[in-house]
Design a protein around this motif. Structure first.
Motif, PDB file in Angstrom:
ATOM      1  N   ALA A 119       0.947   3.833   4.343  1.00  0.00           N
ATOM      2  CA  ALA A 119       2.319   4.138   4.767  1.00  0.00           C
ATOM      3  C   ALA A 119       3.166   4.584   3.578  1.00  0.00           C
ATOM      4  CB  ALA A 119       2.939   2.915   5.443  1.00  0.00           C
ATOM      5  N   MET A 120       2.988   3.924   2.440  1.00  0.00           N
ATOM      6  CA  MET A 120       3.708   4.324   1.227  1.00  0.00           C
ATOM      7  C   MET A 120       3.327   5.734   0.812  1.00  0.00           C
ATOM      8  SD  MET A 120       3.427   0.736  -0.895  1.00  0.00           S
ATOM      9  CE  MET A 120       3.970   1.462  -2.447  1.00  0.00           C
ATOM     10  N   ALA A 121       2.062   6.088   1.005  1.00  0.00           N
ATOM     11  CA  ALA A 121       1.624   7.442   0.649  1.00  0.00           C
ATOM     12  C   ALA A 121       2.263   8.479   1.570  1.00  0.00           C
ATOM     13  CB  ALA A 121       0.105   7.530   0.733  1.00  0.00           C
TER      14      ALA A 121
ATOM     15  N   GLY B  13      -1.544  -4.323  -7.050  1.00  0.00           N
ATOM     16  CA  GLY B  13      -2.796  -3.582  -7.156  1.00  0.00           C
ATOM     17  C   GLY B  13      -2.580  -2.121  -7.492  1.00  0.00           C
ATOM     18  N   PHE B  14      -1.573  -1.514  -6.889  1.00  0.00           N
ATOM     19  CA  PHE B  14      -1.288  -0.104  -7.162  1.00  0.00           C
ATOM     20  C   PHE B  14      -0.854   0.096  -8.616  1.00  0.00           C
ATOM     21  CE2 PHE B  14       2.016   3.320  -7.133  1.00  0.00           C
ATOM     22  CZ  PHE B  14       1.143   4.389  -7.028  1.00  0.00           C
TER      23      PHE B  14
ATOM     24  N   PRO C 234      -0.599  10.058  -8.429  1.00  0.00           N
ATOM     25  CA  PRO C 234      -0.265   8.714  -7.936  1.00  0.00           C
ATOM     26  C   PRO C 234      -0.169   8.612  -6.429  1.00  0.00           C
ATOM     27  CG  PRO C 234       1.055   9.245  -9.867  1.00  0.00           C
ATOM     28  CD  PRO C 234       0.329  10.499  -9.483  1.00  0.00           C
ATOM     29  N   ASN C 235       0.388   9.625  -5.773  1.00  0.00           N
ATOM     30  CA  ASN C 235       0.526   9.531  -4.320  1.00  0.00           C
ATOM     31  C   ASN C 235      -0.838   9.554  -3.639  1.00  0.00           C
ATOM     32  OD1 ASN C 235       2.679   9.409  -2.217  1.00  0.00           O
ATOM     33  ND2 ASN C 235       1.597  11.216  -1.447  1.00  0.00           N
ATOM     34  N   GLN C 236      -1.758  10.348  -4.181  1.00  0.00           N
ATOM     35  CA  GLN C 236      -3.114  10.363  -3.628  1.00  0.00           C
ATOM     36  C   GLN C 236      -3.838   9.060  -3.932  1.00  0.00           C
ATOM     37  OE1 GLN C 236      -4.395  12.539  -1.577  1.00  0.00           O
ATOM     38  NE2 GLN C 236      -6.394  11.506  -1.488  1.00  0.00           N
TER      39      GLN C 236
ATOM     40  N   GLY D  59      -5.437   2.619  -0.307  1.00  0.00           N
ATOM     41  CA  GLY D  59      -5.243   2.206   1.078  1.00  0.00           C
ATOM     42  C   GLY D  59      -6.529   2.309   1.866  1.00  0.00           C
ATOM     43  N   ALA D  60      -7.243   3.421   1.695  1.00  0.00           N
ATOM     44  CA  ALA D  60      -8.516   3.596   2.394  1.00  0.00           C
ATOM     45  C   ALA D  60      -9.537   2.558   1.935  1.00  0.00           C
ATOM     46  CB  ALA D  60      -9.052   5.005   2.139  1.00  0.00           C
ATOM     47  N   SER D  61      -9.521   2.217   0.657  1.00  0.00           N
ATOM     48  CA  SER D  61     -10.455   1.218   0.125  1.00  0.00           C
ATOM     49  C   SER D  61     -10.204  -0.147   0.751  1.00  0.00           C
ATOM     50  CB  SER D  61     -10.328   1.132  -1.399  1.00  0.00           C
ATOM     51  OG  SER D  61     -10.677   2.357  -2.012  1.00  0.00           O
TER      52      SER D  61
END
Length: 600
Positions: free
Chosen positions: A119-121, A282-283, A303-305, A311-313
Motif C-alpha cells: 500500500a505504501m508503494a 524493515g524497510f 526505494p519505491n520498488q 511487500g511481496a516477500s
C-alpha cells in the motif's frame, strides 16, 4: 510496454545481460549464504517464538519474490534478529509461544506487513520511513541487540526465565541462576567461545596459512554450520538429550503447504500497529543496506520498488508458513563480498534452503537450543554500537537524547514502546529546535559582495539598513518567535530606516508565518521602517505571488542582499567594496567555544 514491465519486474533488466561469469559468481555466493542462513533461520525462528522449521520456510519463497521484484543486486532477504524480536514482542502477550494460534498469528502479521508495504508503494508513502531518524534506528538496533542477547542467556544456562523488558529478564535470570544445567552451559559456552573466535580470528589465521582474503573470509562464514554439526554430533554420541540438554526435536520434512492465513478481523486490528512498525523498521534497514552496497558498485536502487519487493516477500512468507522478513545486514554484506552479481543469488539460496527442508531436517533433531542461542547472541552483539551514543552527543545533543530515549525505552519498557518513544521525542525536539530558528544580523564583507554574521566576522554595517538573515523555514511553531526577534533587533537600532529580511534558508512560508510577516510589516511601517525581502527562493516566491502580501507590504523583493544594500544605501556599499580584506576575516572569540548552533 516493455519498459513499464521492466520497471515493475526489475529482474527483466539484469536477465538480458546475464552470462556464464555472472552465473558462476551467483552460485558461489548462494552456496556461502545458504550455509550462513540455515543456522540463522533456525535461530531466528526460535527468537520469534516459533518452531525452527518456520525459519527455513521463511527463507524460501520470500527470497524468490525479492529476486523478481527487488532492485538491489546483493540484498539478502530473510529472517533477521530485530524483526524476529518485534514479532515475539507483538505475539507473546496474546498467545502461548510455539502454539498453533501463535504460528497462525505470525502468518497474519507477515501478511499485514506485506499489505502495508505494498500500500505504501502504491501511494508512494516511502517518505514515512524518514520519520525514523538514524539516531533512533541506531539506538533501537543497539538496545534490541542487548535485549535479544539477554533473553537468550536462559538457553545458554539451561534455565527458565521470562520478561518483556531487561529488568524483568535480568531479575528472573538471577533468581533461577542456581538451577543452571551444567551440560547445557558447557555446550552453550563452548559454542559462544567458538563462534566469537571464528568471527574475529579465523580469517586472519587462514590468510596466514596462504589462503586468499576472499577464500579465508568465505570459510570463516561457515563457523555457525560447524558449531551446529559439532553440537549435534556431541549430543548424539553422548546422549545428552537424556541428560536434560534441550534440543530442537523433530523437525518436519517437506516443503510448506501454500495457504492463506486465517483472516481474523479483530486480531488483524490488534496486530496492525505492530505490523506498521515492523514494515517501517524493515524497510529502513533494507534500504540503508541496499543503498550502501549499491554505491560501492556504482549501482542504484529504487526505494519505491523496494517497497513492492519487500511487500511481496512478506506476503510470500505469509503464504508459505513463515513470519515477517526483511533485508539483513550481515547476510547482505556476505552476499556482496562473495561476489553476487544479481538477485538470482538469492533465488539460488532459496533452492539450497528448499533442498535442506526436503532431505536434511532429520539431522536437526539433536541440535541443542543452546547452540542456536549462541548463534543469535554472536550475531546480534555485532549490531550493538554503544559508542554511537557518545559520538552523536558530541555532534548533536538533541539527536543523542532521542537515541538514548529509544535505547532506554526498548530496554526498560519494551520494543514497540521504545521505538515510539524515540520517534516521538525526535519530532518534539525537531519542533522545539525549529521553533527558535537562528536569526542573524549580517553585514557586508569588505571588498566583496558577500554578507556574514556580524558576531563572527569583521563586516561593514549600514546605519540605515538593518540586514537580518533567517536560517530556517517559516511555519507555525516559529512565526511568533520571528515577530519577537525582529522587534528586539529594531529597538537596538533607532537609526534604521529599512529592514531587509534575507531568506536564502527559507524553503517554506506557511499561512501562520505569512500572517506574522504582515504583522511585522505593519509594525515596522508604524515605526517608520520599511520591510524588504531578499534572496527569496523560487517556490516560496511562487506562493507569495498568489497572495496580496507583495502588493500591500510596500517594500521590494531583491534578487540578492548586495542589490538591496546597493539600492537602499549605496554609500555604505561603495565604502565596503573599496575596503581591502587583510587575510582571514576576524573571528569572534565566542567561536573558540564549542557551539554547533552558530551559523556563519
Amino acid at each position: 510496454m516493455k519498459e513499464r514491465l521492466a520497471r515493475f519486474l526489475p529482474c527483466l533488466q539484469w536477465a538480458r545481460q546475464y552470462d556464464r561469469d555472472a552465473a558462476g559468481k551467483d552460485f558461489l555466493a548462494a552456496a556461502i549464504v545458504t550455509l550462513m542462513l540455515i543456522p540463522q533461520s533456525l535461530a531466528y525462528a526460535m527468537l520469534a517464538g516459533l518452531p525452527p522449521i518456520n525459519g527455513l520456510y521463511a527463507s524460501i519463497l520470500p527470497l524468490i519474490a525479492y529476486a523478481l521484484f527487488g532492485t538491489s543486486r546483493t540484498l539478502a532477504v530473510g529472517p533477521v534478529a530485530v524483526v524476529s524480536l518485534m514479532t515475539a514482542a507483538a505475539l507473546g502477550p496474546l498467545f502461548a509461544s510455539g502454539s498453533a494460534e501463535y504460528a497462525g498469528a505470525a502468518l497474519l502479521l507477515a501478511l499485514l506487513s506485506g499489505a502495508l508495504l505494498l500500500a505504501m508503494a502504491v501511494l508512494r508513502l516511502g517518505f514515512l520511513a524518514n520519520f525514523l531518524s538514524h539516531p533512533v534506528i541506531s539506538g533501537f538496533i543497539s538496545a534490541s541487540g542487548l535485549l535479544i542477547a539477554l533473553g537468550q542467556l536462559k538457553h545458554i544456562l539451561g534455565i527458565r526465565a521470562a520478561g518483556e523488558h531487561a529488568p524483568q529478564l535480568l531479575l528472573d535470570l538471577l533468581a533461577n541462576l542456581p538451577d543452571t544445567h551444567l551440560p547445557t552451559l558447557a555446550i552453550g559456552a563452548s559454542a559462544l567461545a567458538f563462534l566469537f573466535l571464528v568471527r574475529s580470528r579465523l580469517s586472519p589465521w587462514l590468510q596466514a596459512l596462504g589462503f586468499t582474503p576472499r577464500v579465508a573470509g568465505s570459510l570463516a562464514k561457515t563457523g555457525p554450520v560447524l558449531a551446529l554439526l559439532a553440537s549435534i554430533l556431541a549430543v548424539s554420541l553422548l546422549d545428552l538429550a537424556e541428560a536434560g540438554v534441550r534440543v530442537v526435536g523433530a523437525v518436519p520434512s517437506g516443503l510448506p503447504a501454500f495457504s492463506l492465513p486465517t483472516l481474523d478481523l479483530a486480531l488483524a486490528t490488534q496486530l496492525l500497529p505492530a505490523a506498521l512498525l515492523i514494515s517501517l523498521v524493515g524497510f529502513v534497514e533494507s534500504v540503508s543496506v541496499a543503498q550502501t552496497l549499491a554505491a560501492k558498485r556504482r549501482q542504484r536502487i529504487e526505494p519505491n520498488q523496494e517497497l513492492v519487493a519487500l511487500g511481496a516477500s512478506n506476503v510470500a512468507a505469509a503464504l508459505s508458513g513463515g513470519f515477517p522478513v526483511t533485508g539483513g545486514f550481515a547476510r547482505s554484506v556476505v552476499n556482496f563480498d562473495a561476489g553476487a552479481q544479481t538477485p538470482l543469488a538469492g533465488a539460488l539460496t532459496a533452492v539450497g534452503i528448499a533442498v535442506t527442508v526436503l532431505f536434511f531436517t532429520p539431522l536437526f533433531h539433536n541440535l541443542p537450543q543452546a547452540v542456536l542461542a549462541a548463534t543469535i547472541i554472536v550475531a546480534v552483539l555485532s549490531l550493538v554500537d554503544l559508542g554511537a551514543l557518545k559520538r552523536t552527543w558530541r555532534y548533536s545533543r538533541q539527536d543523542a537524547a532521542a537515541m538514548a530515549a529509544t535505547m532506554l525505552g526498548v530496554l526498560l519498557v519494551g520494543v514497540e514502546a521504545g521505538i515510539l518513544i524515540g520517534v516521538g521525542l525526535s519530532l518534539l525536539l525537531f519542533l522545539w529546535r525549529t521553533s527558535q530558528p537562528h536569526i542573524a544580523v549580517v553585514g557586508q564583507l569588505p571588498g566583496s559582495e558577500h554578507f556574514r554574521n556580524i558576531e563572527r566576522f569583521a563586516v561593514v554595517e549600514s546605519p540605515k539598513v538593518l540586514s537580518v538573515r533567517v536560517d530556517e523555514s517559516l511555519y507555525f511553531p516559529n512565526a511568533r518567535y520571528l515577530e519577537d526577534r525582529i522587534a528586539e533587533l529594531v529597538t537596538r537600532r533607532p537609526a534604521a530606516e529599512h529592514l531587509v529580511l534575507m531568506c536564502p534558508g527559507v524553503n517554506l512560508i506557511d499561512a501562520s508565518a505569512l500572517e506574522s510577516l504582515e504583522a511585522i510589516s505593519a509594525r515596522l511601517h508604524a515605526a517608520g521602517i520599511q520591510l524588504h525581502l531578499s534572496e527569496v527562493k523560487g517556490p516560496v516566491m511562487d506562493r507569495l505571488s498568489q497572495t496580496d502580501f507583495l502588493a500591500h507590504f510596500g517594500g521590494r523583493v531583491f534578487i540578492s542582499q548586495f542589490e538591496a544594500l546597493a539600492e537602499l544605501d549605496p554609500q555604505t556599499t561603495r565604502r565596503a567594496i573599496g575596503q581591502r580584506r587583510n587575510g582571514l576575516p576576524f573571528v569572534h572569540p565566542q567561536l573558540q567555544e564549542s557551539d554547533s548552533e552558530k551559523r556563519p
